[in-house]
Design a protein around this motif. Sequence first.
Motif, PDB file in Angstrom:
ATOM      1  N   PHE A   1       0.814  -1.213   0.000  1.00  0.00           N
ATOM      2  CA  PHE A   1       0.000   0.000   0.000  1.00  0.00           C
ATOM      3  C   PHE A   1       0.852   1.269   0.000  1.00  0.00           C
ATOM      4  O   PHE A   1       0.392   2.336  -0.394  1.00  0.00           O
ATOM      5  CB  PHE A   1      -0.941   0.001   1.207  1.00  0.00           C
ATOM      6  CG  PHE A   1      -2.042   1.034   1.104  1.00  0.00           C
ATOM      7  CD1 PHE A   1      -2.966   0.989   0.077  1.00  0.00           C
ATOM      8  CD2 PHE A   1      -2.153   2.064   2.041  1.00  0.00           C
ATOM      9  CE1 PHE A   1      -3.988   1.923  -0.030  1.00  0.00           C
ATOM     10  CE2 PHE A   1      -3.160   2.999   1.944  1.00  0.00           C
ATOM     11  CZ  PHE A   1      -4.083   2.931   0.910  1.00  0.00           C
ATOM     12  N   GLY A   2       2.103   1.172   0.405  1.00  0.00           N
ATOM     13  CA  GLY A   2       2.973   2.342   0.467  1.00  0.00           C
ATOM     14  C   GLY A   2       3.174   3.008  -0.878  1.00  0.00           C
ATOM     15  O   GLY A   2       3.195   4.242  -0.987  1.00  0.00           O
ATOM     16  N   ARG A   3       3.307   2.192  -1.943  1.00  0.00           N
ATOM     17  CA  ARG A   3       3.488   2.751  -3.288  1.00  0.00           C
ATOM     18  C   ARG A   3       2.252   3.537  -3.715  1.00  0.00           C
ATOM     19  O   ARG A   3       2.353   4.646  -4.236  1.00  0.00           O
ATOM     20  CB  ARG A   3       3.767   1.610  -4.266  1.00  0.00           C
ATOM     21  CG  ARG A   3       3.855   2.040  -5.720  1.00  0.00           C
ATOM     22  CD  ARG A   3       4.073   0.845  -6.629  1.00  0.00           C
ATOM     23  NE  ARG A   3       3.025  -0.163  -6.427  1.00  0.00           N
ATOM     24  CZ  ARG A   3       1.830  -0.105  -7.000  1.00  0.00           C
ATOM     25  NH1 ARG A   3       1.509   0.918  -7.780  1.00  0.00           N
ATOM     26  NH2 ARG A   3       0.928  -1.060  -6.791  1.00  0.00           N
ATOM     27  N   ILE A   4       1.087   2.961  -3.495  1.00  0.00           N
ATOM     28  CA  ILE A   4      -0.173   3.637  -3.836  1.00  0.00           C
ATOM     29  C   ILE A   4      -0.329   4.908  -3.016  1.00  0.00           C
ATOM     30  O   ILE A   4      -0.744   5.954  -3.516  1.00  0.00           O
ATOM     31  CB  ILE A   4      -1.363   2.685  -3.591  1.00  0.00           C
ATOM     32  CG1 ILE A   4      -1.268   1.476  -4.531  1.00  0.00           C
ATOM     33  CG2 ILE A   4      -2.694   3.414  -3.780  1.00  0.00           C
ATOM     34  CD1 ILE A   4      -2.258   0.386  -4.229  1.00  0.00           C
ATOM     35  N   ALA A   5       0.029   4.810  -1.738  1.00  0.00           N
ATOM     36  CA  ALA A   5      -0.086   5.968  -0.844  1.00  0.00           C
ATOM     37  C   ALA A   5       0.804   7.112  -1.312  1.00  0.00           C
ATOM     38  O   ALA A   5       0.394   8.280  -1.291  1.00  0.00           O
ATOM     39  CB  ALA A   5       0.280   5.562   0.576  1.00  0.00           C
ATOM     40  N   ALA A   6       2.023   6.783  -1.751  1.00  0.00           N
ATOM     41  CA  ALA A   6       2.950   7.823  -2.198  1.00  0.00           C
ATOM     42  C   ALA A   6       2.418   8.545  -3.433  1.00  0.00           C
ATOM     43  O   ALA A   6       2.467   9.784  -3.523  1.00  0.00           O
ATOM     44  CB  ALA A   6       4.313   7.204  -2.492  1.00  0.00           C
ATOM     45  N   GLN A   7       1.895   7.760  -4.395  1.00  0.00           N
ATOM     46  CA  GLN A   7       1.342   8.363  -5.610  1.00  0.00           C
ATOM     47  C   GLN A   7       0.131   9.240  -5.294  1.00  0.00           C
ATOM     48  O   GLN A   7       0.005  10.364  -5.798  1.00  0.00           O
ATOM     49  CB  GLN A   7       0.930   7.261  -6.597  1.00  0.00           C
ATOM     50  CG  GLN A   7       2.107   6.480  -7.165  1.00  0.00           C
ATOM     51  CD  GLN A   7       1.644   5.306  -8.013  1.00  0.00           C
ATOM     52  OE1 GLN A   7       0.484   4.917  -7.978  1.00  0.00           O
ATOM     53  NE2 GLN A   7       2.567   4.734  -8.773  1.00  0.00           N
ATOM     54  N   THR A   8      -0.738   8.720  -4.449  1.00  0.00           N
ATOM     55  CA  THR A   8      -1.953   9.467  -4.079  1.00  0.00           C
ATOM     56  C   THR A   8      -1.601  10.750  -3.340  1.00  0.00           C
ATOM     57  O   THR A   8      -2.170  11.820  -3.606  1.00  0.00           O
ATOM     58  CB  THR A   8      -2.872   8.595  -3.207  1.00  0.00           C
ATOM     59  OG1 THR A   8      -3.172   7.389  -3.905  1.00  0.00           O
ATOM     60  CG2 THR A   8      -4.157   9.325  -2.868  1.00  0.00           C
ATOM     61  N   ALA A   9      -0.664  10.636  -2.394  1.00  0.00           N
ATOM     62  CA  ALA A   9      -0.257  11.803  -1.610  1.00  0.00           C
ATOM     63  C   ALA A   9       0.318  12.886  -2.511  1.00  0.00           C
ATOM     64  O   ALA A   9       0.014  14.076  -2.352  1.00  0.00           O
ATOM     65  CB  ALA A   9       0.763  11.397  -0.551  1.00  0.00           C
ATOM     66  N   LYS A  10       1.124  12.471  -3.499  1.00  0.00           N
ATOM     67  CA  LYS A  10       1.715  13.449  -4.423  1.00  0.00           C
ATOM     68  C   LYS A  10       0.633  14.186  -5.198  1.00  0.00           C
ATOM     69  O   LYS A  10       0.679  15.413  -5.331  1.00  0.00           O
ATOM     70  CB  LYS A  10       2.666  12.733  -5.385  1.00  0.00           C
ATOM     71  CG  LYS A  10       3.321  13.675  -6.388  1.00  0.00           C
ATOM     72  CD  LYS A  10       4.228  12.918  -7.341  1.00  0.00           C
ATOM     73  CE  LYS A  10       4.840  13.870  -8.374  1.00  0.00           C
ATOM     74  NZ  LYS A  10       5.700  13.146  -9.335  1.00  0.00           N
TER      75      LYS A  10
END
Length: 362
Positions: free
Chosen positions: A102-111
Amino acid sequence: MNSEFIQALRDLEREKGINADILLEAIEAALISAYKKNFGSLQNVRVDIQRDTGEIKVLAQRQVVEEVTDPRQEISLEEARAINSKYELGDIVEKEVTPRDFGRIAAQTAKQVVVQRIREAERGLIYEEFIGRENDLVTGVVQRQEGKNIILDLGRAEAILLPSEQSPGETYRQGERLKAYVLEVRKTNKGPQILVSRTHPGLIKRLFELEVPEIHDGIVEIKGVAREPGARSKIAVHSRDEKVDPVGSCVGPKGARVQAVVQELRGEKVDIIKWSDDPAVYVANSLSPARVLDVTVDEENKVSQVIVPDNQLSLAIGKEGQNARLAARITGWKIDIKPESEAGDWDSWDADLDLDGTIEEE
């Protein structure tokens, strides 16, 4: 997402004025949608971002009920109390369901959220900056032409000069600097829309405020402006200090101040007249550069009868009635002009000038 990310948000808060906690709440809301989209979950979930470490947890939520009809949304009281004896009916039971990647998805979403919020914040700041400049002067660079609209680059924003606000006879070359009057600032989804004018009488007023220190300091006051863009304007001025000549102040040494305004207006002629609270004197002054012999006023109907020397008649009326028309607009009076040779009989010559600027002769 880690503590460095949290620190970056705090730095962003200081630089851009975007509240970091509000930003984190927006990221949490976006991550809920991202979780459901990527993992096909029909569960009620909550995303929690630790404010100090940046750690992300996805928590599935189920409500405590007497009889379970949907196990994805509900949990029985017995099962809930097996987890914690303090649970009651109606409470929410949470269980961590954070996916491994989920960290990868979270990073993209946060950006995406951060970039969007930065844009929104910058648009808001630009709007707040320019909404306070309505009815003021701005300087821009002609950037491009879109159809008949001229787009000005104001630095942090663009302004639109509509065809109706472009002065007759003016041409606008890419890269040239231009002063314009801010008519309106609108808030749109794409950012503030700034509408400017080169024809508004306020442009002349602001230009004189810029060039004449006595106006800026409040010693000389602009009482009225009448304008036919691209051709001629009249400006009425008054001094609060009897020692200061209002007309001379606006003309400037060797005409430097008024010439600076005329140059910015690309040759539009400007008559500077002295305002007076005496209607007869004001009307006489307004017909400058013509010399007036006598003025009779009807204050109730705001009508004035003006006598000028025979050789000054055409000058008083002006080309196609322009001078008299502007005089009527700036004073707010209806003006009848007559040569000295016909002053004895007003009925023998009827030149009627209305505020709409039309002249009819009979």
